[in-house]
Enzyme design. Structure first.
Site, PDB file in Angstrom:
ATOM      1  N   SER A  56      79.368  66.031  15.486  1.00  0.00           N
ATOM      2  CA  SER A  56      77.932  66.320  15.342  1.00  0.00           C
ATOM      3  C   SER A  56      77.531  66.720  13.931  1.00  0.00           C
ATOM      4  O   SER A  56      76.349  66.686  13.603  1.00  0.00           O
ATOM      5  CB  SER A  56      77.526  67.426  16.319  1.00  0.00           C
ATOM      6  N   ASP A 357      70.915  75.868  14.926  1.00  0.00           N
ATOM      7  CA  ASP A 357      71.101  76.212  16.329  1.00  0.00           C
ATOM      8  C   ASP A 357      72.421  76.970  16.485  1.00  0.00           C
ATOM      9  O   ASP A 357      73.002  77.432  15.500  1.00  0.00           O
ATOM     10  CB  ASP A 357      71.002  74.980  17.240  1.00  0.00           C
ATOM     11  N   HIS A 360      75.172  74.562  14.630  1.00  0.00           N
ATOM     12  CA  HIS A 360      74.941  73.663  13.499  1.00  0.00           C
ATOM     13  C   HIS A 360      74.072  74.295  12.415  1.00  0.00           C
ATOM     14  O   HIS A 360      73.107  75.001  12.730  1.00  0.00           O
ATOM     15  CB  HIS A 360      74.279  72.376  13.997  1.00  0.00           C
TER      16      HIS A 360
END
Length: 422
Positions: A56, A357, A360
């Site tokens: 990610s 978040d 991340h």
């Protein structure tokens, strides 16, 4: 059960890898919208192509096209909150991610996700998948693991050969930069979140297993023609808001300590640090073993930890809490309201935060570290920075067009083909 080395098509675990991993274990011990917009995704650039593999940290939206859980997707608001993209693209960020900035610095368009229909591959392609790991067992069935990403690259290589011809396709691949950012999920969910794995493997053995698979992936890309590689090492994982919140919960459960007395989850950060040390040793060995292998690596761990501990030194206000999330530190991964916990809070200004978040970083962190990787000095990024890798192709072309007078006037051109990074 995780295998020591996952199968990679017909590629076997070579003796070179065995030698390298043995030495490493001893060493370790314990989208949408363009740039504003001079280039589009279909624009052909004279720069080296850019191929991206990972999780990610670098996924531009491949998971939009697979059947997975909400935690592995970011194609909903408030992702892309800062408005650079017209709508959420699948990037786990309030805006762009590190490879978007690297592409910009290299005068490339946005590199498209592999699974986007009708994606153009001439400038490169991004194979990354949120939640993916080096080991195929990490989030198995919910992500595009590294081994599958390698197989997807084979498909792209065949497509390029069909389009450009064998010779030109080989040249494109040999001059391309291969960027790899993966491993966090193997340690967070694959090991710390798996009682079975923790029972089967001591931490040192598990790190060796991850590094063994990653080393073989690098070798596969080298055998396919790749020569220039960039790596994003792991961050201090225990300082992610989600793991900091987990550490708080564990501490309260066992000792009754308060939130102010709890810091990062050291077990997670120790695994990340061991991984980074092992990878650094592997890359040093590969440079001596594999002819023409060049790479860029850096200490992302300390770089980010310094910003977490001293945010005001870098014009941030918060290095601990997530901008988007719930619970202590914003560590409950609820951003967007699509997961089991639907309630979440959103900060007013993500630019003031290290963390977007629960897992991340914000676009500002992506941008700052992209810049550090791009033109950082040898003592912080090495043995090459990314600028040197991308521009080496341009310098080689200039050499072909040089006259004898040019060489006499500037003999250092022949002595220093890649910007002076040994």
């Amino acid at each position: 059960m995780a295998r020591l080395i996952s199968e990679l098509g017909n590629y076997c675990f070579t003796s070179i890898t065995i030698i390298i991993i043995s030495s490493v274990l001893l060493f370790c011990g314990n989208g949408d919208g363009a740039w504003g917009e001079p280039l589009t995704e279909t624009t052909t650039s004279s720069s080296s192509a850019f191929f991206i593999f990972g999780d990610s940290t670098v996924d531009p939206g491949n998971n939009n096209f697979i059947d997975t859980i909400p935690e592995n997707r970011a194609d909903y608001k408030p992702y892309a909150h800062n408005g650079f993209f017209h709508h959420p693209t699948g990037r786990f960020s309030d805006g762009r991610i590190i490879v978007d900035f690297i592409a910009e610095y290299a005068s490339l368009p946005l590199i498209p996700p592999f699974l986007r229909p009708s994606a153009e591959f001439t400038n490169g392609v991004n194979f990354a998948s949120g939640g993916a790991g080096v080991l195929s067992e990490t989030n198995q069935g919910l992500v595009i693991d590294l081994q599958t990403q390698l197989k997807n690259f084979e498909e792209v290589q065949k497509s390029l050969t069909d389009k450009l011809g064998d010779e030109q396709a080989k040249e494109l691949i040999s001059e391309a930069v291969f960027f790899i950012s993966i491993g966090s999920n193997d340690y967070m969910g694959g090991y710390l979140g798996s009682p079975k794995m923790r029972e089967l493997y001591q931490p040192e053995a598990y790190v060796g297993m991850v590094i063994g698979n990653l080393t073989q992936a690098i070798q596969v890309l080298y055998e396919k023609g790749g020569r220039k590689f960039g790596f994003l090492s792991l961050s201090p994982l225990g300082c992610l808001p989600a793991l900091r919140a987990l550490n708080l919960m564990n501490s309260q459960g066992s000792k009754g300590e308060g939130e102010g007395e709890v810091g990062c989850l050291e077990e997670a950060s120790a695994l990340a640090l061991a991984h980074n040390n092992a990878l650094s040793a592997v890359l040093t060995n590969l440079q001596h073993i594999m002819k023409g292998f060049k790479y860029s690596n850096s200490n992302f761990y300390n770089w980010l930890l310094d910003r977490i501990n001293n945010p005001s030194n870098y014009d941030f206000k918060d290095g601990v809490n997530a901008c988007c999330g719930a619970g202590p530190y914003g560590g409950i991964f609820s951003c967007g309201g699509t997961k089991k916990v639907s309630e979440y809070q959103l900060c007013d200004n993500p630019d003031e935060y290290i963390w977007w978040d629960s897992f991340h970083p914000t676009e500002r962190i992506h941008e700052q570290f992209a810049m550090a990787l791009w033109d950082g000095p040898p003592f912080s990024v090495g043995p090459f920075n990314l600028q040197a890798l991308f521009l080496s192709n341009e310098k080689k072309k200039k050499k072909k067009d040089m006259t004898i007078a040019d060489i006499v006037d500037s003999p250092e051109i022949l002595d220093n083909p890649i910007g002076g990074f040994a």
